[in-house]
Write an enzyme that holds these catalytic residues in place. Structure first.
Site, PDB file in Angstrom:
ATOM      1  N   GLU A 196      14.439  -3.702   1.060  1.00 54.81           N
ATOM      2  CA  GLU A 196      14.075  -2.406   0.931  1.00 54.81           C
ATOM      3  C   GLU A 196      13.112  -1.867   1.986  1.00 54.81           C
ATOM      4  O   GLU A 196      12.499  -2.450   2.522  1.00 54.81           O
ATOM      5  CB  GLU A 196      13.594  -2.051  -0.406  1.00 54.81           C
ATOM      6  CG  GLU A 196      12.150  -2.917  -0.836  1.00 54.81           C
ATOM      7  CD  GLU A 196      11.671  -2.438  -2.204  1.00 54.81           C
ATOM      8  OE1 GLU A 196      12.606  -2.228  -3.038  1.00 54.81           O
ATOM      9  OE2 GLU A 196      10.288  -2.500  -2.491  1.00 54.81           O
TER      10      GLU A 196
ATOM     11  N   ARG B 233       6.970  -0.109   5.513  1.00 55.05           N
ATOM     12  CA  ARG B 233       6.962  -1.476   5.369  1.00 55.05           C
ATOM     13  C   ARG B 233       8.297  -1.890   5.154  1.00 55.05           C
ATOM     14  O   ARG B 233       8.945  -1.266   4.146  1.00 55.05           O
ATOM     15  CB  ARG B 233       5.990  -2.142   4.447  1.00 55.05           C
ATOM     16  CG  ARG B 233       5.738  -3.568   4.474  1.00 55.05           C
ATOM     17  CD  ARG B 233       5.165  -4.217   3.333  1.00 55.05           C
ATOM     18  NE  ARG B 233       6.150  -4.018   2.307  1.00 55.05           N
ATOM     19  CZ  ARG B 233       5.610  -3.491   1.091  1.00 55.05           C
ATOM     20  NH1 ARG B 233       4.575  -3.032   0.730  1.00 55.05           N
ATOM     21  NH2 ARG B 233       6.521  -3.487   0.021  1.00 55.05           N
TER      22      ARG B 233
ATOM     23  N   ASN C 133       9.449   0.818   2.349  1.00 58.41           N
ATOM     24  CA  ASN C 133       8.466   1.409   1.439  1.00 58.41           C
ATOM     25  C   ASN C 133       7.771   2.228   2.616  1.00 58.41           C
ATOM     26  O   ASN C 133       7.261   1.906   3.623  1.00 58.41           O
ATOM     27  CB  ASN C 133       7.618   0.329   1.115  1.00 58.41           C
ATOM     28  CG  ASN C 133       6.484   0.859  -0.106  1.00 58.41           C
ATOM     29  OD1 ASN C 133       6.121   1.946   0.049  1.00 58.41           O
ATOM     30  ND2 ASN C 133       6.172   0.090  -1.035  1.00 58.41           N
TER      31      ASN C 133
ATOM     32  N   GLU D  50       1.169   3.851 -10.879  1.00 56.70           N
ATOM     33  CA  GLU D  50       0.406   3.389  -9.789  1.00 56.70           C
ATOM     34  C   GLU D  50      -0.519   4.251  -9.823  1.00 56.70           C
ATOM     35  O   GLU D  50      -1.359   4.002  -8.638  1.00 56.70           O
ATOM     36  CB  GLU D  50       1.468   3.288  -8.583  1.00 56.70           C
ATOM     37  CG  GLU D  50       2.719   2.505  -8.862  1.00 56.70           C
ATOM     38  CD  GLU D  50       3.541   2.693  -7.689  1.00 56.70           C
ATOM     39  OE1 GLU D  50       3.308   2.048  -6.597  1.00 56.70           O
ATOM     40  OE2 GLU D  50       4.500   3.336  -7.924  1.00 56.70           O
TER      41      GLU D  50
ATOM     42  N   ASP E 125      10.902  -4.833   4.141  1.00 61.30           N
ATOM     43  CA  ASP E 125      11.148  -6.148   3.475  1.00 61.30           C
ATOM     44  C   ASP E 125      12.504  -6.764   3.428  1.00 61.30           C
ATOM     45  O   ASP E 125      13.442  -6.110   3.315  1.00 61.30           O
ATOM     46  CB  ASP E 125      10.848  -5.980   1.854  1.00 61.30           C
ATOM     47  CG  ASP E 125       9.408  -5.317   1.597  1.00 61.30           C
ATOM     48  OD1 ASP E 125       8.698  -5.152   2.597  1.00 61.30           O
ATOM     49  OD2 ASP E 125       9.396  -4.820   0.428  1.00 61.30           O
TER      50      ASP E 125
ATOM     51  N   PHE F 266      21.101 -11.887  -6.808  1.00 61.48           N
ATOM     52  CA  PHE F 266      19.893 -12.938  -6.508  1.00 61.48           C
ATOM     53  C   PHE F 266      20.338 -13.493  -5.110  1.00 61.48           C
ATOM     54  O   PHE F 266      21.470 -13.978  -4.749  1.00 61.48           O
ATOM     55  CB  PHE F 266      19.791 -13.741  -7.495  1.00 61.48           C
ATOM     56  CG  PHE F 266      18.993 -15.186  -7.196  1.00 61.48           C
ATOM     57  CD1 PHE F 266      17.552 -14.835  -7.128  1.00 61.48           C
ATOM     58  CD2 PHE F 266      19.423 -16.273  -6.589  1.00 61.48           C
ATOM     59  CE1 PHE F 266      16.887 -15.677  -6.847  1.00 61.48           C
ATOM     60  CE2 PHE F 266      18.584 -17.178  -6.254  1.00 61.48           C
ATOM     61  CZ  PHE F 266      17.398 -17.139  -6.203  1.00 61.48           C
TER      62      PHE F 266
ATOM     63  N   TYR G 235      -0.896  -7.742  -7.879  1.00 57.80           N
ATOM     64  CA  TYR G 235      -1.920  -7.106  -7.989  1.00 57.80           C
ATOM     65  C   TYR G 235      -3.082  -8.154  -9.002  1.00 57.80           C
ATOM     66  O   TYR G 235      -4.228  -7.677  -8.867  1.00 57.80           O
ATOM     67  CB  TYR G 235      -2.041  -5.685  -8.862  1.00 57.80           C
ATOM     68  CG  TYR G 235      -1.404  -4.655  -8.038  1.00 57.80           C
ATOM     69  CD1 TYR G 235      -1.788  -4.392  -6.577  1.00 57.80           C
ATOM     70  CD2 TYR G 235       0.024  -4.532  -7.856  1.00 57.80           C
ATOM     71  CE1 TYR G 235      -1.274  -3.479  -5.812  1.00 57.80           C
ATOM     72  CE2 TYR G 235       0.632  -3.360  -7.400  1.00 57.80           C
ATOM     73  CZ  TYR G 235       0.037  -2.921  -6.242  1.00 57.80           C
ATOM     74  OH  TYR G 235       0.566  -2.115  -5.284  1.00 57.80           O
TER      75      TYR G 235
ATOM     76  N   GLY H 167       1.333  -0.176   0.244  1.00 57.33           N
ATOM     77  CA  GLY H 167      -0.116  -0.341  -0.097  1.00 57.33           C
ATOM     78  C   GLY H 167      -1.033  -0.386   1.093  1.00 57.33           C
ATOM     79  O   GLY H 167      -0.510  -1.031   2.272  1.00 57.33           O
TER      80      GLY H 167
ATOM     81  N   SER I 216       5.549  -0.536  -6.440  1.00 58.74           N
ATOM     82  CA  SER I 216       4.422  -1.575  -6.757  1.00 58.74           C
ATOM     83  C   SER I 216       5.180  -2.586  -7.593  1.00 58.74           C
ATOM     84  O   SER I 216       4.506  -3.132  -8.641  1.00 58.74           O
ATOM     85  CB  SER I 216       3.278  -0.744  -7.290  1.00 58.74           C
ATOM     86  OG  SER I 216       2.658  -0.262  -6.545  1.00 58.74           O
TER      87      SER I 216
END
Length: 358
Positions: A304, A288, A306, A17, A290, A212, A249, A310, A180
């Site tokens: 998760e 953040r 983070n 990254e 999720d 899943f 990205y 970003g 990422s």
């Protein structure tokens, strides 16, 4: 006139990254309030070498210009950073940056820094440990299994049998310590599962396999220390089958919906669960969180956290806060203040030596 603080922005690093980190550093350096702060860019190259640079002018916009604008003859005395800067803003993404290693170093040299400490950073980076903590905190999440690379090398068939029986296919396979969306695969059949396990093991000695969950991908920002606030919620609508590195990205088709078009009741549950997750890991500064939302069954699962998301103006975390009324430059300012606040709070701890002097 008030004395300006000097901010050290540490970026680059020895991970996949690296380029992402350079983009983040450029954004932070250009946006920081120059009336309040002086900025010292500190670049860590891909070999682990440290290079100290002078101020990067605002009009510089290209990644390579930020990297090579540094004086390559000037290596910083990293053990003397406390005498050089007032606070560190670390923006090294991935291993050796957001996993507690850099944070531990900054603790040793006794300097304030932005973001979570050693514990929150390390547990937040290791998806297996993170899920163990989430489970202990009673947070709703999907089923998972984890394996070491050495296990994959000796009993791949047995592992695949267990995954198929306990988690089912399709499933997601990820390196345990990577950000990422690097190294992630969606395995749809037995052959794909074996390939995904080997691929993830290229990036880390430990891999995680997750069941899943068919649901919408929602995210929310957390900002604060002991009494954190939450942002509005956002949704990722990926142009790819899932939100992998390519979609994050390199794809123009991925859409970020801010605020997310979901019921207010879902957002309130996200806020409550995000704060619980933040506190469970003893995070600070920013994170953040999720989620997957199974709309059909109105079931919300935490995916998760983070601890160093970003952080360009076009990344999800700053965009969520911008929608909540906190502009990018103000967000940087608040994070710096939170880093100093946490540092000062730690200073309230009694020193061990004091016990023997009383």
């Amino acid at each position: 006139m008030a004395t300006k603080r000097k901010i050290g922005v540490i970026y680059g690093g020895k991970s996949s990254e690296h380029e992402v980190s350079i983009h983040t550093a450029l954004s932070v350096i250009n946006a920081v309030d120059k009336a309040r702060y002086d900025v010292l860019p500190i670049y860590v190259d891909v070999t682990g070498g440290w290079i100290q640079g002078a101020w990067v002018e605002k009009e510089i916009t290209h990644v390579n210009e930020l990297r090579f604008s540094l004086d390559k003859q000037q290596a910083p005395d990293i053990f003397a950073l406390k005498q050089t800067v007032d606070v560190i803003f670390p923006v090294i993404h991935g291993p050796n940056g957001e996993d507690g290693t850099l944070q531990g170093f900054l603790e040793l040299i006794d300097i304030p820094y932005v973001g979570s400490g050693v514990l929150g950073s390390a547990v937040g980076m290791d998806k297996v440990m993170m899920k163990e903590v989430f489970g202990n905190a009673g947070l709703p999440q999907g089923r998972y299994k984890s394996y070491l690379r050495s296990e994959l090398e000796t009993r791949m068939a047995e592992i695949c049998d267990a995954v198929e029986a306990e988690l089912g296919l399709p499933c997601f396979v990820k390196p345990a310590n990577m950000g990422s969306s690097v190294g992630i695969s969606k395995a749809k059949d037995r052959t794909g599962l074996e390939e995904a396990l080997r691929f993830a093991a290229r990036f880390d000695r430990k891999v995680i396999v997750e069941e899943f969950i068919s649901g919408r991908e929602l995210e929310i920002g957390v900002l604060g220390n002991d009494e954190p606030d939450t942002s509005v919620a956002g949704e990722i609508v990926s142009s790819n089958e899932f939100y992998d590195y390519e979609a994050k990205y390199k794809s123009d088709g991925t859409r970020l919906d801010i605020p997310a078009n979901v019921p207010a009741s879902v957002v309130e549950r996200m806020k409550e669960l995000a704060v619980r997750a933040f506190r469970a890991l003893d995070c600070s500064g920013l994170s953040r969180v999720d989620f997957f939302w199974d709309e059909k069954n109105d079931a919300l699962y935490i995916n998760e956290i983070n601890t160093l998301p970003g952080f360009t103006p076009f990344s999800m975390y700053p965009m969520l806060w911008n929608e909540a009324g906190v502009a990018y430059a103000e967000l940087i300012d608040r994070l710096i203040a939170l880093g100093i606040e946490r540092y000062e709070e730690k200073k309230a701890n009694a020193l061990v030596a004091e016990q023997f002097n009383d």
